[in-house]
Design an enzyme around this catalytic site. Sequence first.
Site, PDB file in Angstrom:
ATOM      1  N   ASP A  87      -3.798  21.898  18.779  1.00 12.14           N
ATOM      2  CA  ASP A  87      -3.570  21.859  17.328  1.00 12.14           C
ATOM      3  C   ASP A  87      -4.887  22.000  16.580  1.00 12.14           C
ATOM      4  O   ASP A  87      -4.987  22.680  15.575  1.00 12.14           O
ATOM      5  CB  ASP A  87      -2.942  20.526  16.910  1.00 12.14           C
ATOM      6  N   LYS A 132      27.509  24.669  18.343  1.00 10.69           N
ATOM      7  CA  LYS A 132      27.658  25.012  16.927  1.00 10.69           C
ATOM      8  C   LYS A 132      26.665  24.141  16.177  1.00 10.69           C
ATOM      9  O   LYS A 132      26.828  22.926  16.078  1.00 10.69           O
ATOM     10  CB  LYS A 132      29.083  24.726  16.461  1.00 10.69           C
TER      11      LYS A 132
END
Length: 658
Positions: A31, A111
């Site tokens: 990072d 879903k």
Amino acid sequence: MDYKSEMKTLRETLSEAGYRYYVLDDPTMEDYEYDRLLRRLEELEAAHPEEITPDSPTQRVGGAALESFTQVTHPVPLESLQDVFSPEEVEEFARRMEEALGTVAYSIEPKVDGLSVALEYRDGVFVQGATRGDGRVGEDVTENLRTIKSIPITLPDRLPRLIVRGEVFMPKNVFHKLNRQREENGEALFANPRNAAAGSLRQLDPKVCAKRLLDIRVFNLQLAEGRTFASHSETLEYIASQGFRTIPHKVLDRVEDVNAEIVRLGDSREELPFDMDGAVVKVNSLSERAAVGSTAKCPRWAIAYKYPPEQKPSRVLEIVVQVGRTGVLTPKVVVEPVRLAGTTVTNATLHNQDFIEEKDIRVGDTVVLQKAGEIIPEVVEVLRDLRPENTEPYRFPKLCPVCGAPVVRDEDGAAIRCTGAECPAQLHRNLTHFASRDAMDIDGVGPAVIKQLIDKELVKTPADLYFLTADQLADLERMGKKSARNAVDAIAASKDRGLERLLYALGIRQVGQKAGKILAAHFGSFDALAQATEEELTAIDDVGGITAAYIRKWLENPQSKHLISRLKEACVSMEAARQSAGEQFKGMTFVLTGALEKFTRDEAAALIEARGGKASGSVSKKTTYVVAGENAGSKLRKAGELGIPVLTEDEFAAMLAE
Ligand code: AMP
């Protein structure tokens, strides 16, 4: 290396690192290193703004805030899905498909419970993203979608036109963090990740959306000019090769396996980063899809299996009532810990008093719990057969469990609320309101400062603000000596805001800014208001019976009395601000009747309103003056009957001139 090549290299390195991090979930760069390179690119771009390219990783939050979203017509409609609720219905669906198509391969996918969007690329560049809307017309949220790091800005294949469809969601961990922050800041919480994602995607300012760290799973290829595919799984592979995060899927051709996969998916929901509100079963072959076609709203070749909310029984150990920031009392049950839909549940909401009474929930009862959509579980039913002997119906408290003030039901009957003006549960909200711009307007004392003041027990009531020292304030986080001094000055300056703002700042129910003004104009001082009976209050124009009752109750509450005496001790002004010219007729109502010579009716009315008064069409007890011109009729008579003073046109003109 010249700056142009350095910028190009930085763009490429950062884009690749971003793709590994956000799309593949397989970071290859620290990072720290990423941030360092990004800063270097930002520096170069600041020095050479003409070299900024739209695909630069710095350009994700480029756009300015919008006024509103424009509408977009989807070239390929975003269809809905037919829901089914049982394995039998899945079998029926498979039978229908196999009758029409012979052997069928199905794709089974989670879903995702988020928001459907379409992303359009021209020549490999992201040009537009839109919400689903009604499926045909949605809203253009391109700038917000651009902030989502897993949406590529450019694609390796530069097809003339490509549209994909996916589901945008807020990752569960981001959602929990966001809600924790909102709670600390005294902001309203999002009920679930879906609402939070929807709220974020509809922000007009992309900077706000960028902070929400949304993510996407692409689940369909809507259109790809110049490419053909045989199956859905092939399109998903292609989409993934273009740098998108695609929906996990499995292709199976036996319906028993399809049902087993649905169960497996359901069991794995805890590990998924998104909320799942079902499993989607789709025919995999694209030519077979075309053969069965669609109904008006849904494709015939797919179904959405909806999982029933998981339910579990548990025993009620206690019923407790919590007091929210707005003073609303909400009851909940503490239950024996039980594992439900992926978390250990120890309590469940009971909504309100009526809910407990309707279901007759008692301590000792066994209740059925479920989690449906919302984060907090709820009680579905009481298992009466399991009720032990000697239980008692629950009695809702009449006094606030936090501060002991009486509770009242809201005028619309739904919520029960604490009436304590100094109730600790409501202190943060009350103080924030008290200091807000339209109330006492105390600059530099916002929600974050207030939270620290409360946590350090430096304030227990709004009046305590006035006794703070600059040293005490300077001890707070992110508050230097200078801002502490400024805050003390701002607090002191707020003592002279006057009665109308004070009344609003006190947060008396139903007393908003308008009522604050009316009451201040009418009574002139707090002490005069405190003497008024409910009847006297109701007699004031624009003060209704409910408001009058709230005001009286508030005035009689010992906590309110204590608060007022402390505010007086601090020398906070309890008087109405001196009337300015624009407030000469404040609180007065005039009725104009008969023919006036010097003005038309409209002009006269405008002059009255410009002085803060009201012009009314009919005479009542609340009328202050009737202005009577030539041939005045029934209104003049009525004024006589009610004893309302009558002015001639000249007298009225003289008053205006004062
Ligand atoms: P509904 O609107 O309830 O009929 O459900 C259809 C919606 O499910 C679509 O509009 C999509 O937004 C969403 N959805 C989420 N995941 C998928 C998926 N894997 N395949 C198709 N639709 C999905």
